[in-house]
Design a protein around this motif. Structure first.
Motif, PDB file in Angstrom:
ATOM      1  N   ARG A   3       0.839  -1.192   0.000  1.00 35.82           N
ATOM      2  CA  ARG A   3       0.000   0.000   0.000  1.00 35.82           C
ATOM      3  C   ARG A   3       0.881   1.252   0.000  1.00 35.82           C
ATOM      4  NH1 ARG A   3      -4.462   1.401   4.666  1.00 35.82           N
ATOM      5  NH2 ARG A   3      -4.881   3.486   3.926  1.00 35.82           N
ATOM      6  N   GLU A   6       0.361   7.291   3.311  1.00 38.18           N
ATOM      7  CA  GLU A   6      -0.548   8.436   3.315  1.00 38.18           C
ATOM      8  C   GLU A   6       0.103   9.654   2.653  1.00 38.18           C
ATOM      9  OE1 GLU A   6      -3.818   8.425   4.323  1.00 38.18           O
ATOM     10  OE2 GLU A   6      -3.400   6.293   4.374  1.00 38.18           O
ATOM     11  N   ILE A  27      -6.512   0.693 -10.286  1.00 33.34           N
ATOM     12  CA  ILE A  27      -5.748   0.930  -9.064  1.00 33.34           C
ATOM     13  C   ILE A  27      -6.353   2.101  -8.275  1.00 33.34           C
ATOM     14  CG2 ILE A  27      -3.510   1.654  -8.138  1.00 33.34           C
ATOM     15  CD1 ILE A  27      -2.255   0.055 -10.491  1.00 33.34           C
ATOM     16  N   ALA A  28      -6.655   3.199  -8.956  1.00 35.95           N
ATOM     17  CA  ALA A  28      -7.247   4.360  -8.279  1.00 35.95           C
ATOM     18  C   ALA A  28      -8.607   4.014  -7.685  1.00 35.95           C
ATOM     19  CB  ALA A  28      -7.367   5.524  -9.256  1.00 35.95           C
ATOM     20  N   HIS A  30      -9.577   1.056  -6.668  1.00 36.09           N
ATOM     21  CA  HIS A  30      -9.341   0.210  -5.495  1.00 36.09           C
ATOM     22  C   HIS A  30      -9.072   1.076  -4.265  1.00 36.09           C
ATOM     23  CE1 HIS A  30      -7.921  -3.089  -3.005  1.00 36.09           C
ATOM     24  NE2 HIS A  30      -6.859  -2.350  -2.728  1.00 36.09           N
ATOM     25  N   TYR A  31      -8.247   2.081  -4.418  1.00 37.93           N
ATOM     26  CA  TYR A  31      -7.960   2.975  -3.291  1.00 37.93           C
ATOM     27  C   TYR A  31      -9.212   3.731  -2.865  1.00 37.93           C
ATOM     28  CZ  TYR A  31      -2.998   2.332  -2.544  1.00 37.93           C
ATOM     29  OH  TYR A  31      -1.791   1.810  -2.171  1.00 37.93           O
ATOM     30  N   LYS A  34     -11.758   0.631  -1.390  1.00 40.00           N
ATOM     31  CA  LYS A  34     -11.281  -0.224  -0.295  1.00 40.00           C
ATOM     32  C   LYS A  34     -10.465   0.528   0.750  1.00 40.00           C
ATOM     33  CE  LYS A  34     -12.684  -3.966  -2.448  1.00 40.00           C
ATOM     34  NZ  LYS A  34     -13.925  -4.580  -2.157  1.00 40.00           N
ATOM     35  N   LEU A  35      -9.873   1.621   0.332  1.00 40.44           N
ATOM     36  CA  LEU A  35      -9.022   2.401   1.232  1.00 40.44           C
ATOM     37  C   LEU A  35      -9.471   3.856   1.217  1.00 40.44           C
ATOM     38  CD1 LEU A  35      -5.697   0.839  -0.082  1.00 40.44           C
ATOM     39  CD2 LEU A  35      -6.888   0.199   2.013  1.00 40.44           C
ATOM     40  N   SER A  36     -10.762   4.058   1.389  1.00 38.47           N
ATOM     41  CA  SER A  36     -11.352   5.389   1.215  1.00 38.47           C
ATOM     42  C   SER A  36     -10.779   6.443   2.155  1.00 38.47           C
ATOM     43  CB  SER A  36     -12.869   5.324   1.368  1.00 38.47           C
ATOM     44  OG  SER A  36     -13.208   4.834   2.643  1.00 38.47           O
ATOM     45  N   SER A  38      -7.724   6.750   2.712  1.00 40.61           N
ATOM     46  CA  SER A  38      -6.380   7.042   2.218  1.00 40.61           C
ATOM     47  C   SER A  38      -6.354   8.382   1.488  1.00 40.61           C
ATOM     48  CB  SER A  38      -5.935   5.929   1.274  1.00 40.61           C
ATOM     49  OG  SER A  38      -4.704   6.243   0.701  1.00 40.61           O
ATOM     50  N   VAL A  40      -4.045   9.154  -0.858  1.00 38.41           N
ATOM     51  CA  VAL A  40      -3.135   8.971  -1.986  1.00 38.41           C
ATOM     52  C   VAL A  40      -3.745   9.648  -3.213  1.00 38.41           C
ATOM     53  CG1 VAL A  40      -2.029   7.269  -3.488  1.00 38.41           C
ATOM     54  CG2 VAL A  40      -2.255   6.812  -1.051  1.00 38.41           C
TER      55      VAL A  40
END
Length: 90
Positions: A3, A6, A27-28, A30-31, A34-36, A38, A40
């Motif tokens: 991953r 931050e 990829i974007a 997914h972030y 699943k990794l809201s 985040s 990034v």
């Protein structure tokens, strides 16, 4: 793939495959899903028809302008069709 940390700034570097956005969006997305939480940020610095050599021409304006911490590079498709990979290295 690990991953991204931050506040990372990730730039996709490539040719038309990268510019088309299929894997970059995956990829974007997914972030985002699943990794809201985040923070990034993703940027695309791709040149349709580009080669490994041509990336140098566009690097400053298309990549460095984003001040990336990480880069995902996918090049070679146009290099293989230009004969660059079949030349002898005498």
């Amino acid at each position: 793939m690990r991953r991204f940390s931050e506040n990372s700034r990730v730039c996709f570097i490539g040719d038309s495959i990268t510019a088309a956005g299929a894997y970059t969006e995956f990829i974007a997305q997914h972030y985002a899903e699943k990794l809201s939480s985040s923070s990034v940020r993703f940027y695309v610095g791709a040149v349709p028809g580009g080669t490994a050599r041509s990336q140098n021409v566009f690097f400053e304006d298309d990549i460095l302008t984003y001040k990336p911490d990480h880069a995902i590079i996918m090049l070679g498709t146009n290099d293989s069709s230009s004969g660059q990979l079949s030349r002898s290295r005498d």
